[in-house]
Structure formats: structure tokens, C-alpha cells
Design a protein around this motif. Structure first.
Motif, short mmCIF file in Angstrom:
data_model
loop_
_atom_site.label_atom_id
_atom_site.label_comp_id
_atom_site.label_asym_id
_atom_site.label_seq_id
_atom_site.Cartn_x
_atom_site.Cartn_y
_atom_site.Cartn_z
N LEU A 2 0.84 -1.19 0.00
CA LEU A 2 0.00 0.00 0.00
C LEU A 2 0.88 1.24 0.00
CD1 LEU A 2 -2.59 -1.07 2.73
CD2 LEU A 2 -2.75 -1.36 0.26
N ALA A 22 -3.07 0.36 -3.99
CA ALA A 22 -2.77 -1.02 -3.61
C ALA A 22 -2.21 -1.74 -4.82
CB ALA A 22 -4.02 -1.71 -3.11
N LEU A 27 -8.42 -7.16 -4.69
CA LEU A 27 -9.07 -6.58 -3.51
C LEU A 27 -10.53 -7.00 -3.34
CD1 LEU A 27 -7.55 -3.00 -3.68
CD2 LEU A 27 -6.86 -4.89 -2.23
N TYR A 30 -11.40 -7.86 0.16
CA TYR A 30 -10.76 -7.00 1.13
C TYR A 30 -11.67 -5.90 1.65
CZ TYR A 30 -6.00 -8.78 0.52
OH TYR A 30 -4.87 -9.56 0.54
N MET A 32 -10.87 -2.02 3.15
CA MET A 32 -9.82 -1.00 3.23
C MET A 32 -10.22 0.04 4.27
SD MET A 32 -7.82 -2.15 0.85
CE MET A 32 -6.70 -0.78 0.55
N TRP A 51 -14.54 -3.48 -0.20
CA TRP A 51 -14.23 -3.33 -1.62
C TRP A 51 -15.36 -3.85 -2.51
CZ3 TRP A 51 -10.24 -0.61 -3.43
CH2 TRP A 51 -10.01 -0.66 -4.81
N ALA A 96 -5.31 -2.43 4.88
CA ALA A 96 -6.10 -3.43 4.16
C ALA A 96 -6.29 -4.66 5.05
CB ALA A 96 -5.41 -3.83 2.87
N TYR A 109 -6.17 -5.37 10.83
CA TYR A 109 -5.66 -5.09 9.48
C TYR A 109 -4.26 -5.65 9.34
CZ TYR A 109 -9.77 -2.27 8.87
OH TYR A 109 -11.07 -1.87 8.76
#
Length: 122
Positions: A2, A22, A27, A30, A32, A51, A96, A109
Motif C-alpha cells: 500500500l 494497492a 481486492l 478485502y 480497506m 471493496w 487493508a 488489518y
């Protein structure tokens, strides 16, 4: 990986946008987030976005002033910050999490970008 960018020095009431790029990740699974941290203080949750469906959640301190969004084509997450206050001064981090469950806990995270400084003066 990131990469965060976009910090700077502004005055009360101004706006700033932060960008987190990213790389090397798909993603779709994911979540964020953006966190912020002052000297000698714990890292605090700011905003998060899933995401896959762009569900968002904000800290009370920034609700109505900050907007988190994502760009699937560019693999980026943005934090639009409006009506900035001196108490928004901090180092901001993007993060993330490989999960579609939202969490406000920084320990949830597993990937972090380098911080970007935001300074708001009165």
C-alpha cells in the motif's frame, strides 16, 4: 503493498484528499480503511470501505466531513477530507484487511501503507 499520498498543510475549513494505491492484490475480498495517529497516541480509526459493495463506516469525529471511496479500475482508495479542523492534524495511514467484515480495530488489518502527514492550522 500500500502506498499513501496526498497529505499536506492547510488551514481550518480547507479540504485535502488522500490516496492509497494497492499493488499486487486482488481486492475483491478485502476491506480497506484509513487510520490516524498523533505523537505518542494510539492509532485511531477514521473510515473504512468494503471493496466488493462499497459499504462504508466512519468515526463519529469525521462523519459528514470525510468521504471514503474506492476505484476498482485503479486499485485505489481515497479519503476526501472537508471542513478540516486543527484536531484532524495527524499522520494518516491506509490499511487493508482480507475480510469483508468491517472492523474498527487496527489490529484487524494486516497490511499498512506508510503514513502521510496532515496538518491543519487555525
Amino acid at each position: 503493498q500500500l502506498q499513501a499520498s496526498g497529505g499536506g498543510s492547510v488551514h481550518t475549513g480547507d479540504s485535502l484528499s488522500l490516496l492509497c494505491t494497492a499493488s499486487g492484490k486482488n481486492l475483491d475480498d478485502y476491506t480497506m480503511a484509513w487510520f490516524r495517529q498523533g505523537p505518542g497516541k494510539d492509532r485511531k480509526f477514521v473510515a473504512t470501505i468494503k471493496w466488493n459493495d462499497a459499504t462504508t463506516y466512519y468515526a463519529e469525529a469525521v462523519k459528514g466531513r470525510f468521504t471514503i471511496s474506492r476505484d476498482g479500475a485503479k486499485n485505489t482508495v481515497s479519503l476526501e477530507m472537508n471542513s478540516l479542523k486543527p484536531e484532524d492534524t495527524d499522520v494518516y495511514y491506509c490499511a487493508a484487511r482480507r475480510s469483508t467484515w468491517l472492523t474498527l480495530d487496527p489490529y484487524g488489518y494486516d497490511s499498512w501503507g506508510q503514513g502521510t502527514q496532515v496538518t491543519v492550522s487555525s
